[in-house]
Design a protein around this motif. Structure first.
Motif, short mmCIF file in Angstrom:
data_model
loop_
_atom_site.label_atom_id
_atom_site.label_comp_id
_atom_site.label_asym_id
_atom_site.label_seq_id
_atom_site.Cartn_x
_atom_site.Cartn_y
_atom_site.Cartn_z
N UNK A 126 -23.79 -30.62 15.14
CA UNK A 126 -23.95 -29.47 16.03
C UNK A 126 -24.70 -29.87 17.30
N UNK A 127 -25.72 -30.72 17.13
CA UNK A 127 -26.48 -31.17 18.31
C UNK A 127 -25.55 -31.92 19.26
N UNK A 183 -19.99 -21.12 22.88
CA UNK A 183 -19.26 -22.38 23.03
C UNK A 183 -19.27 -23.22 21.77
N UNK A 184 -20.35 -23.12 20.98
CA UNK A 184 -20.43 -23.98 19.81
C UNK A 184 -19.97 -23.27 18.54
N UNK A 185 -19.65 -21.96 18.65
CA UNK A 185 -19.35 -21.18 17.45
C UNK A 185 -18.20 -21.74 16.62
N UNK A 186 -17.06 -22.11 17.22
CA UNK A 186 -15.97 -22.62 16.38
C UNK A 186 -16.38 -23.87 15.60
N UNK A 206 -18.66 -22.90 12.64
CA UNK A 206 -17.98 -22.35 11.47
C UNK A 206 -17.24 -23.46 10.72
N UNK A 207 -16.60 -24.35 11.47
CA UNK A 207 -15.90 -25.47 10.85
C UNK A 207 -16.85 -26.33 10.04
N UNK A 208 -18.01 -26.61 10.61
CA UNK A 208 -19.00 -27.43 9.92
C UNK A 208 -19.50 -26.74 8.66
N UNK A 226 -17.25 -18.56 33.77
CA UNK A 226 -17.31 -17.44 32.82
C UNK A 226 -17.48 -18.04 31.43
N UNK A 227 -18.02 -17.24 30.51
CA UNK A 227 -18.12 -17.70 29.13
C UNK A 227 -16.77 -17.41 28.48
N UNK A 228 -15.97 -18.45 28.36
CA UNK A 228 -14.56 -18.30 28.03
C UNK A 228 -14.25 -17.57 26.74
N UNK A 229 -15.14 -17.70 25.75
CA UNK A 229 -14.83 -17.11 24.45
C UNK A 229 -15.28 -15.67 24.33
#
Lengths: 267, 275
Positions: free
Chosen positions: A161-162, A194-197, A200-202, B98-101
């Motif tokens: 994640x880092x 930005x890091x959410x997908x 969740x995968x991790x 923009x924050x794309x998600x």
């Protein structure tokens, strides 16, 4: 230039190491070392021969697998599930803040070093060794398993994640900073989405990884299906041990298929 | 409030060994529409970033950036309270940022985060009034029907108009736009510039926009500040930025714009006719 004349029209793959002396030296060195290591390690051929017949006895005793004491098996399996799920949740809860600490682009230098230090510590030992330590510290049973796998989860999830945080599109962060947004709200609205997908995968990957590891750490006394397996061996109940092994394989196949599908759809 | 809304004094910035800005100084009055022009690499973006404190000036210079009578940075150090001051300045980026998600609506709402109470910003709880304000902002840029679409599904021109809506949501008195139309097609570029002009005329918000197309600067701005090699080369009404002055502005800048110098002399006119 004269070497480039068409003496041979066929292209030859250039060797991986250009210097022939070095190339052959490394190859010969490896072979010599392997022979020497094999020669000096204390292999006791007599004991190996003895062991072969014992192994034969175990395998012939294991067939057919016995599901007679299946309630014990199910109990152990459920405990493994509980250990794996609890450890995943706990590990994720701890690894998100640690990952934020260990990302160079959003953390101050001392915090970054602390975060990296935590991750390196968590990664430096194999879960089995950590499990042995925890079994000594908190005694036999599932608590030791949960703690072990929590550490294991932190080591992997926080590190990955880092690295994802360090790759984010910095423009989105600057957009919020330029409008006077406070630091924590910037993390919430510009970094987290930005890091959410990846997050969740991790999490899905770590859940199935923890389930596999929970069978292993059970063997050293940290509860779950591994403990059941170890007990079966201790009682020379090889048929039951084989049954447990088969069930572990089946469960891990199923879980891996499910988590793989979820990850593929999220990525 | 005095008439001067942005004041820059003795601003110098060096990246490594290359000076990007050298003793830049100017004042902008409230409600002006100013174009920042100059060849690429002349320091336009760096200058704009200094105005919101995204970049800090050289430590040893006697620089000072004041926005709406409040000091943003002085001698290369951000002033205390400059974060709160930034809420009053909107920034528009070439790459939209923009924050794309997140949805278009949320992207507009987060313009408000800077001036919300700390705890409400943290959990992202927006009031019904703020939702209404966001919808109004979207309506002004003509995108209210896209409010619930994800931001990364929009076209470039639409994204830039959402970014403008975000600035409106901020209720910023000053809008700084860093090459807002550089990655847009001509029609989207016109739409974005029209929107900015309308906001300036209707609300009286000050607009500073860096542009590399001088045609757009002439069409949309009253005043131009031209930078060359990090220094102010021209500062005055746009109609005094004559073709001869422009030729000097872009002369000897080939090093910064290799692709233009490679064209034959007749190419620019040919391209203009085709466009």
């Amino acid at each position: 230039m004269s070497t480039a004349t068409p003496s041979s029209r066929h292209w030859r793959k250039p060797p991986f190491i250009t210097n022939p002396l070095l190339r052959w030296g490394i190859l010969i060195g490896c072979v010599v070392y392997a022979v020497w290591a094999l020669y000096t390690l204390p292999f006791d051929w007599a004991r190996i021969q003895e062991g072969m017949s014992r192994a034969q006895r175990i395998f012939s005793g294991a067939f057919p697998p016995s599901f007679e004491r299946s309630e014990l098996l199910i109990e152990g399996l459920l405990e493994s599930f509980k250990i794996a799920i609890l450890a995943t949740l706990l590990g994720l809860a701890l690894s998100v803040p640690i990952a934020f600490m260990a990302a160079r682009n959003i953390a101050a230098k001392p915090i970054y070093l602390l975060g990296r230090g935590l991750i390196i510590t968590a990664r430096s030992f194999h879960p089995v060794i950590v499990a042995i330590l925890f079994v000594k510290a908190v005694g036999f049973g599932p608590i030791a398993g949960v703690l072990t796998l929590t550490i294991y989860s932190i080591g992997f999830v926080a590190k990955m994640l880092a690295e994802r945080i360090e790759e984010i599109d910095w423009g989105q962060v600057e957009a919020l900073r330029s409008s006077g947004t406070r630091y924590v709200a910037v993390l919430q609205f510009a970094v987290l989405p930005q890091i959410m997908p990846r997050q969740i995968g991790l999490a899905m990957y770590q859940l199935d990884s923890n389930l596999r590891a929970s069978a292993v750490v059970g063997i050293v006394g940290a509860g779950g299906i591994g403990a059941t397996l170890m007990n079966a061996f201790g009682r020379y109940d090889y048929a039951f041990a084989l049954a447990i092994t088969l069930v572990i394989i089946a469960v891990i196949l199923v879980v891996e298929a499910i988590s793989g599908r979820i990850r593929r759809n999220i990525w | 409030m005095s008439l001067t809304t942005i004041a820059v004094e003795h601003l110098s910035k060096t990246f490594g060994h290359s000076p990007v800005l050298q003793d830049v100084g100017f004042e902008i009055r409230a409600g002006e529409r100013v174009a920042l022009v100059g060849p690429s690499g002349s320091g336009k973006s760096t200058l704009l970033r200094h105005l919101v404190g995204l970049t800090k000036a050289n430590r040893h210079s006697d620089s000072r950036v004041t926005v709406m009578d409040r000091c943003i940075q002085r001698r290369g150090r951000l002033a205390r309270g400059s974060r709160a001051q930034r809420c009053r300045t909107g920034y528009i980026f070439q790459q939209f940022n923009l924050v794309g998600r997140l949805s278009v609506m949320t992207n507009v709402l987060i313009g408000r985060l800077g001036c919300m109470p700390r705890w409400r910003a943290l959990i992202g709880r927006f009031t019904p009034e703020e939702h209404e304000m966001a919808l109004r902002s979207l309506k002004r840029v003509g995108l209210e029907e896209l409010a619930h679409q994800r931001a990364n599904t929009l076209s470039g021109g639409q994204m830039q108009r959402v970014a403008i809506a975000r600035v409106l949501m901020q209720d910023a008195d000053i809008i700084l736009a860093d090459e807002p139309i550089a990655s847009l097609d001509p029609r989207s570029a016109r739409e974005v510039m029209d929107t900015l002009q309308r906001i300036n005329e209707e609300d009286g918000r000050t607009i500073v926009v860096s542009l590399h197309q001088v045609d757009y600067a002439r069409d949309y701005c009253q005043r131009a500040i031209a930078l060359k090699h990090g220094q102010v080369y021209f500062d005055g009404p746009i109609d005094q930025l004559t073709d001869i002055r422009l030729a000097y502005l872009y002369a000897n800048a080939e090093l910064d714009k290799p692709h233009e110098s490679r064209f034959p002399a007749s190419a620019p006119t040919a391209l203009r006719v085709a466009g």
